[in-house]
Design an enzyme around this catalytic site. Structure first.
Site, short mmCIF file in Angstrom:
data_model
loop_
_atom_site.label_atom_id
_atom_site.label_comp_id
_atom_site.label_asym_id
_atom_site.label_seq_id
_atom_site.Cartn_x
_atom_site.Cartn_y
_atom_site.Cartn_z
CG HIS A 373 -1.99 -1.09 1.32
ND1 HIS A 373 -3.31 -0.66 0.49
CD2 HIS A 373 -2.04 -2.27 1.71
CE1 HIS A 373 -3.76 -1.84 0.84
NE2 HIS A 373 -3.05 -2.90 1.39
CE LYS A 565 -6.38 13.85 -0.01
NZ LYS A 565 -6.59 12.41 -0.65
NE ARG A 566 -3.32 10.07 9.73
CZ ARG A 566 -3.00 9.20 10.82
NH1 ARG A 566 -4.02 8.36 11.20
NH2 ARG A 566 -2.09 9.40 11.37
CE LYS A 571 -2.14 10.65 2.76
NZ LYS A 571 -2.97 9.74 1.90
CB THR A 673 -10.15 4.64 -1.00
OG1 THR A 673 -9.80 5.27 0.31
CG2 THR A 673 -9.67 3.60 -1.43
CE LYS A 677 -13.79 5.87 1.43
NZ LYS A 677 -12.66 6.09 2.30
#
Ligand code: F58
Length: 827
Positions: A373, A565-566, A571, A673, A677
């Site tokens: 992952h 998100k985290r 990111k 993911t 969503k």
């Protein structure tokens, strides 16, 4: 004696599905299990009573689900999937179970009749936060799909007493609060004490010769711990299939060490109990260096050992032959966290069941498969060899043997390549000695898979290239997916009803086959009207939530631009902040600029020890303080931090989004993911060519996706040329102005030190190339604005996004695992 089926038929109060039976059962449970009546029940009493009522209605299928596993052992090639995952994030169970059982409406009626607010009960549920983020949530989406596809499965994991911390924001900073999710009881789980397993730790090994003259090894542990399984039902959608999530809790083998007690050392005896229970106390947030965390390795071994022994127990319940174990169990390792399973299964087969090494290896590799992952090399797990040896001395011997045989094979295939051997070895000796768990997982599995097409390519060509050269056929791609049941039907009931009204209900069960029927409404003005109304309602719900949690008023007429998100530098939440400041400056310079009003929302947790991530949260709040309170921009921009983002808040957030921010540096996000969503709920995406964004864009069409930024090869190129972030700073006046503002204390009341580490990092290293991607991001955001000003165009794109999300249902991912990796009959 009545037979089970007769009990079921007669005992309507436990299983009846109409409103009347549900109401009666609810009152009964309230009285006999919670010890109260409607008059004096607390909200939690009501929630517990209703949950027991729902659970009762799952029990027949649940018991059958376990029986299915036992029965299937008798049939050749019918397999049970064991999903081994250190994390699960199932989210609240109540609403989802009502939907999957098909009793939501009857329950609503029953509660209405008793004047109980069902929504309020649903909000009462404390979700099990037994995971950090995407990986844990993926495990739970997969459990939903496994049940919906009627595949026998058990999700094995850890019953953490304290899950992921609750996040509060104080003065703009993240504050962590202990998650006491079990404090008011958990109505969904059942402890199966009689199925407990013993786990050994520490000690030493001893060779001996058995009666047949064979060389054997005995492990004399220094500690023994008990694992007690707690089972939670995981029900399929509308098919009566019910699987189990089996989470292990650690306990002392005997509650008091009697020997210590007898010689009077009462406290030493209690100590033993406490230290055994510590093992499953707390979920590790993803921060500290992997190498030092002894307790984490113990957690991993603990749950893997219990789970493998449990599978063997189930296997033997109908089948005497350990030799056929891999024909009945397909064991998926969710990242490397359970990868000690390779050595543990070998230990069980060789030491306990006395199989020859080669036979044991065939069974082990036949049963196990590994999902990777992450592409971040620093995130690959490795354990200090000395620590590993002191906890798992027998496993280290087994790993040495695996490694010896493996390296011999590599040498045979690629003779004379000593560097290759060093790179591929399970033991890393480059500085200190470490056990590389990803290598153990690759070697001990028959399948290695990535979680999006780009990710799998990068595994093959970079991170795991040596293994790919050796075993090209072992590699698979299975792009992640999400369950449309929870992420559309449960969380976005208005949209769900509108979809069903127009294309019928089949999309819920077979999303990938039917959701595309929506496309024919993409230009239908009546449908457009309804679609927009649903989005507005969802935005109003989120706006009310924000008002309640933060006191900030946001306008539902503004564009809801959301990044949840985290928090991690790759990111790039801070790239989003640069854009906010850019718009702010533009509006300050030119109040007439044609910029539609926007509300920027962020949510997510930062690992408690990750300084930069926490500073980015502070920056968001600091920019929010300035922008939200600047009268001159007339509320045209708002910045909101949504505290404590989790599955439950996700239910409110995704349905309300207009724009989804998926802006990681290309080549860093394995899949994502959240991107799915958002899109499945009608948001448009602005994103890079990273992870599953690439495939989402392919599906929804380039016109319906705002792509920006460097591609992965461009990133490699730029880095290899020697990337200089200052070049972009010096040559882009807009960018320079923004960074100077942050540095000069504009958003920190004149404090030039507060955000210095962030500014320095952007100007001097900029590991994740924010500055290189900045202008392209700004340009695409400009296009987003133009499109948003044309509501018809935006609505068409929104409908098309949902209609083309078919392949991102987790049902599709599971069908691929079933067919290509687990080889389950019928797929
Ligand atoms: C995530 N990993 C990936 N790890 O980052 C994301 O791209 C992907 O979509 C998702 O897995 C599912 O495949 C992730 O969430 C963790 O949370 C680890 C938990 C254990 C500690 C280290 C991080």
């Amino acid at each position: 004696m009545e037979k089970t089926s007769e009990i079921n038929e007669n005992n309507q109060i436990r299983i009846g599905r109409n409103a009347d039976a549900i109401a009666k059962a609810f009152l009964d449970n309230l009285y006999y299990l919670q010890g109260c009546t409607l008059m004096n029940a607390s909200l939690n009493d009501l929630y517990m009573a209703l949950s027991y009522t729902v659970r009762d209605r799952m029990l027949a299928s649940w018991i059958q689900g376990i029986q299915d596993i036992v029965d299937s052992n008798m049939l050749e090639y019918n397999k049970t999937v064991a999903y081994l995952s250190a994390e699960f994030l199932p989210g609240p169970h109540l609403a989802n179970n009502l939907v999957c059982l098909g009793i939501l409406e009857e329950t609503r009626k029953a509660m209405k009749h008793l004047a109980v607010d069902l929504e309020e009960l649903m909000n009462q549920e404390e979700e099990p936060g037994l995971g950090n983020g995407g990986l844990g949530r993926l495990a739970s989406c997969f459990m939903d799909s496994l049940a919906t596809l009627s595949i026998n499965a058990i999700g094995y994991g850890i019953r953490y007493e304290f899950g992921i911390f609750d996040q509060e924001i104080s003065n703009g900073w993240q504050v962590e609060i202990t998650d006491k999710w079990l404090r008011y009881g958990n109505p969904w789980e059942i402890a199966k004490t009689e199925l407990s397993q013993e786990v050994y730790l520490g000690g030493y090994t001893e060779p001996y010769t058995d009666n047949n003259g064979r060389y054997c090894v005995k492990w004399n542990p220094s500690r023994i711990i008990k694992g007690v399984p707690y089972d939670t039902p995981i029900i399929g959608y509308g098919n009566g299939k019910c699987n189990t999530m089996r989470l292990w809790k650690s306990e002392a083998v005997v509650s008091f060490n009697l020997q210590d007690f007898n010689i009077g050392d009462y406290y030493a005896a209690v100590e033993e109990k406490i230290s055994s229970e510590t093992i499953t106390k707390v979920l590790y947030p993803n921060d500290e260096k992997e190498s030092g965390k002894q307790l984490r390795l113990i957690q991993q071994y603990f749950f893997v050992c219990c789970s493998l022994k449990d599978m063997i127990r189930l296997h033997f319940s109908q089948n005497e032959e350990i030799e056929s174990f891999h024909k009945h169990f397909a064991i998926q390792m969710n990242d490397t966290h359970p990868s000690i399973a390779v050595a543990e299964l070998m230990r069980l087969l060789v030491d306990e069941y006395h199989l020859a090494w080669e036979k044991a290896w065939q069974i082990t590799t036949g049963a196990l498969s590994y999902t990777n992952h992450t592409l971040l090399p620093e995130a690959l797990e490795k354990w200090q060899l000395d620590m590993f040896k002191s906890l798992l001395p027998r496993h280290l011997e087994i790993i040495y043997e695996i490694n010896f045989r493996f390296l011999k094979d590599v040498e045979k295939r690629f003779p004379g390549q000593t560097e290759l051997l060093t790179r591929m070895s399970i033991v890393d000796e480059s500085s200190g000695k470490y056990i590389r768990m990803a290598h153990l997982a690759c070697i001990g599995s028959h399948s290695i898979n990535g979680v999006a097409a780009l990710h799998t390519d990068l595994l093959k060509n970079h991170l795991l290239h040596d293994f790919y050269q050796l075993w090209p056929d072992k590699f698979h791609n299975v792009t992640n997916g999400i369950t449309p049941r929870r992420w559309v039907n449960v969380s976005n009931q208005e949209l769900s009803s509108l979809i069903t009204e127009n294309i019928g209900p089949r999309w819920l069960k077979e999303f990938h086959l039917h959701i595309s029927d929506l496309e024919r409404y993409q230009h239908d003005p009546v449908f457009h009207e309804k679609w927009r109304k649903v989005k507005q309602q969802n935005k109003a719900l989120l706006a009310a939530w924000i008002q309640n949690k933060t006191g900030i008023t946001v306008s539902t007429a503004s564009m809801f631009d959301i990044q949840v998100k985290r928090f991690h530098e790759y990111k790039r939440q801070h790239l989003n902040v640069l854009h906010i400041i850019s718009l702010y400056n533009q509006l300050k310079d030119n109040p007439d600029a044609a910029i539609p009003p926007r509300t920027f929302m962020f949510g997510g947790k930062a690992a408690p020890g990750y300084f930069m991530a926490k500073l980015i949260i502070k920056l968001i709040n600091a920019v929010g303080d300035v922008v939200n309170n600047d009268r001159s921009i007339n509320d045209r921009l708002k910045v909101v931090f949504l505290p404590n983002f989790n599955v439950q808040t996700g239910h409110i957030v995704y349905p309300a989004a207009d724009l989804s921010e998926q802006i990681s540096l290309a080549g860093k996000e394995a899949s994502g993911t959240g991107n799915m969503k958002f899109s499945m709920n009608g948001a448009l995406t602005i994103g890079t060519a990273d992870g599953a964004n690439v495939e989402i864009r392919e599906q929804v069409g380039a016109d319906n996706f705002f792509l920006f930024g460097l591609t992965t090869p461009e990133v490699f190129n730029l880095k290899s040329q020697g990337y200089n972030p200052r070049y972009y700073y010096e040559t882009n006046p807009n960018l320079k102005r923004i960074i100077d503002q942050i540095a000069s204390g504009w958003f920190s009341g004149g404090d030039t030190g507060l955000f210095r580490p962030l500014v320095d990092s952007m100007l001097n290293q900029d590991e994740y190339l924010l500055l290189a991607d900045f202008q392209s991001y700004i340009d695409r955001q400009h296009e987003v604005n133009k499109t948003f000003l044309d509501p018809d165009l935006w609505t068409t794109k929104s409908i098309v996004n949902v209609a083309r999300m078919g392949t991102f249902s987790s049902d599709c991912s599971i069908m691929e695992y079933a067919k290509n990796i687990w080889k389950i009959r019928g797929f």
